[in-house]
Scaffold this active site. Structure first.
Site: not given
Ligand code: DAV
Length: 385
Positions: A359, A255, A117, A253, A204
């Site tokens: 992550c 991902d 992150d 995020h 982020d």
């Protein structure tokens, strides 16, 4: 195990990573120690679903959950070492301390389980992100010992920090989450209306999907357009793209939404498809975007911020090898059919601490250089026209 660890000692660091799929050589794996559930702040409700067991709770996470998460993180680190990947770990702070700056105060910090992150590795640079959560303002300190060592060991390493945001109330839209329904959340995602405004540069690192010369940035609750402008000026030789995923009520995020497995192949969350216009650059350059397999679980583990789609939050070790959470049999089968060798690993106890296998890691080094995977550009995603 010991021999591989010893063999790594004394090897000099080389910071270099341009994407998430070339052969992994050196990685940071997070730690769960002292992780807190932070108190509410203007943007953190963004991440806590309406019916979550975390609503209204804050403080240090129960010790037995920390220990279980650390066991799984240690196991991930051990498996990576056995694969010949050099593994470093952050130095946790006592996260249960208030943060007070001239512009804000908050009751505790967060943790250092998800290095992805905050650390954005682009070539020989590691860029510390300008995060929008107040509780994460000092998270980078957990990585300072590693970055300092890389700086001494690699004469080409660029240690960079994005402009530090102030995160005063003026950086957020007041009342954004007041009595917000899921339908309203989806509407706002589609309209690109998020809790942060454009007053500051906010992002982020995990909102950015790195593919050589092109960086695809998710515009969402944690990353704004101004950050993309900043990234474009900061990386003038790269092309920054804005993407968004209207099906995601909590767009935080990229991902668990849009995950490249190797050059030419991406899995996309079927509930959060990339809009047609934004697909053009992938189609025009013969990249295939396939729907990811649906998760096995109906709900995330207790006290977890993330959705069940951590199923697709895998760690690609090289073009043919991927680490997937061991209970996600559908995702593993799909990977197998897509020609990947799958290494299963138990990881659900780590999820509540900030995410899945992608992550929980941050690249230091992958083989390979800065490729141009998208020589045919379209205007639909590019920041600079
Ligand atoms: O689907 O909850 C989680 C991504 C965490 N880095 C999701 C996104």
């Amino acid at each position: 195990m010991n021999t591989s660890v010893n063999a790594q000692e004394g090897s000099t660091t080389k910071v270099s990573s341009w994407n998430d799929f070339d052969p992994l050589k050196h990685v940071i794996v997070g730690r769960a120690d002292h992780t807190c559930i932070p108190p509410n702040e203007p943007c953190s409700e963004a991440k806590v679903p309406e019916d979550s067991d975390m609503r209204g709770m804050w403080g240090p996470r129960p010790l037995e959950t920390v220990e279980k998460a650390n066991e799984q993180l240690d196991k991930l680190a051990a498996i990576l070492s056995e694969l010949g990947v050099k593994v470093d770990r952050p130095t946790p702070l006592q996260w249960n301390q208030a943060v007070i700056t001239p512009d804000f105060q908050t009751g505790s910090m967060f943790g250092c389980m998800p290095p992805r992150d905050v650390l954005l590795t682009v070539g020989n640079e590691i860029l510390l992100a300008a995060m929008s959560f107040r509780c994460r303002y000092f998270e980078y300190l957990a990585y300072e010992p590693l970055l300092s060592r890389y700086f001494d060991e690699d004469p080409d390493f660029r240690w960079e920090q994005a402009p530090r945001p102030r995160l005063s109330d003026a950086s957020y839209k007041a009342g954004y989450f007041d009595e917000i329904t899921e339908a309203e959340r989806l509407k706002r995602t589609a309209e690109l209306n998020f809790v942060t405004n454009e007053r500051e540069i906010l992002f982020d690192a995990a909102d950015i999907c790195r593919m050589g010369k092109d960086l695809f940035c998710q515009h969402g609750l944690t990353t704004n357009r101004r950050a993309m402008e900043w990234l474009q000026r900061h990386f003038p030789d790269l092309r920054i793209h804005a993407v968004n995923f209207p099906g995601d009520p909590y767009p935080i995020h990229i991902d668990a939404t849009f995950v490249p497995l190797r050059p030419g192949l991406i899995i996309n969350n079927p509930d959060r498809p990339l809009p047609d216009k934004q697909r053009a650059i992938f189609n025009d350059n013969d990249w295939e975007i396939v729907d990811a397999a649906r998760p096995v679980h109906n709900s995330p583990p207790p006290l977890c911020y993330s959705s069940v789609w951590l199923s697709m939050n895998c760690l690609v070790v090289d073009h043919k090898t991927v680490i997937v959470e061991a209970s996600e049999t559908r995702q593993m089968d799909q990977m197998d059919k897509l020609g990947m060798n799958v290494i299963p690993i138990d990881f659900r106890d780590a999820y509540p601490f900030g995410g899945g296998l992608h992550c929980a890691t941050a690249d230091v080094c992958r083989e390979g250089g800065c490729e141009d995977y998208f020589p045919k550009q379209t205007r639909y995603t590019q920041i600079k026209h």
